[in-house]
Design a protein around this motif. Sequence first.
Motif, mmCIF file in Angstrom:
data_model
loop_
_atom_site.group_PDB
_atom_site.id
_atom_site.type_symbol
_atom_site.label_atom_id
_atom_site.label_comp_id
_atom_site.label_asym_id
_atom_site.label_seq_id
_atom_site.Cartn_x
_atom_site.Cartn_y
_atom_site.Cartn_z
ATOM 1 N N ALA A 31 47.154 38.141 35.260
ATOM 2 C CA ALA A 31 45.842 37.698 35.773
ATOM 3 C C ALA A 31 44.979 37.183 34.622
ATOM 4 N N THR A 55 38.425 41.084 38.358
ATOM 5 C CA THR A 55 39.778 40.523 38.492
ATOM 6 C C THR A 55 40.717 41.539 39.153
ATOM 7 N N SER A 64 38.443 32.812 34.436
ATOM 8 C CA SER A 64 37.697 32.215 35.537
ATOM 9 C C SER A 64 36.619 33.176 36.047
ATOM 10 N N ASP A 116 42.911 34.258 35.452
ATOM 11 C CA ASP A 116 41.943 34.703 36.471
ATOM 12 C C ASP A 116 40.774 35.416 35.784
#
Length: 307
Positions: free
Chosen positions: A283, A142, A289, A286
């Motif tokens: 983030a 990330t 993910s 993120d």
Amino acid sequence: MKHLLSAADLSKDHALEILDTAEQMHDVQHRDVKKLPALRGRTVVNLFFEDSTRTRSSFEIAGKWLSADVINVSAKGSSVSKGESLRDTVLTVASMGVDGLVIRHHASGAPAQVARWVDAAVVNAGDGTHEHPTQALLDAYTMRRRLGDLEGKHVAIVGDLTHSRVVRSNLLLLHTLGAHITLVAPPTLMPSGIADWAAAEGFAITNEFDPVLPTVDVAMMLRVQKERMSGGYFSTPREYTVGYGLTRDRLRKLPEHAVICHPGPMNRGLEIAADAADEARSAILDQVSAGVAVRMSVLYHLLGGNA
Ligand code: CP
């Protein structure tokens, strides 16, 4: 590499290879048909002796998107609740012809012990207060997507260091990738012996968050692990937030380009304000993910040989 038990198992080249493969795996997430044939014919068991949302579901999705057969076994609802030992449970599952075992356990060192008992590849999905190597990989993934190469980047890891397996894996991996690290915590949540480790490995430690803030590329906020605390590590939640929370006031001192990370689950209002968790520099989703892509990459590297 047969197993992934610790971030220390990863050389720089190997870590970068896993992160680069994860970049390719991430594309699958945006396809109509989320399926690659890479692990067809392989069987992965997710063996979770401790609660999890992100790690368990992302390993399950990762295995399925790679076409592996994935079975989830948790302590609740299995023969563990009847008193079966870890060894007997693991040997029972392994006897069914399993290729990969993904293990979360409350005891530090449990996955390493399991790796001595079975032929299957073992992945440490978080063991006690010891390590969580795939979390560190997804964190690095990330950060790299937001900041580029991590060589020379400054990462502050802030909060409940004593009870965190995430910090240990991140220290190891970020050091391997060339980042500068500052650990920030109240004296009561600094692990014993950390000063010697910091001196040996060249990272910084401090009890003061505010002077560090304007210098960071990444502020990684750690969860206050109330379930692992038997005594009083701070007087009140308010006192903790004032000293170590990423509050609305502190957001103003954080550089514009900086990235806010949190491994989750979050205690909103304690270690991180809702404003910080939900703003553009955050983030956090993120990271979730990335967890699927990175775990696809790890499973592929461990199990992706000819079936
Ligand atoms: N970060 C992390 O390990 O989250 P889970 O406990 O939800 O898996």
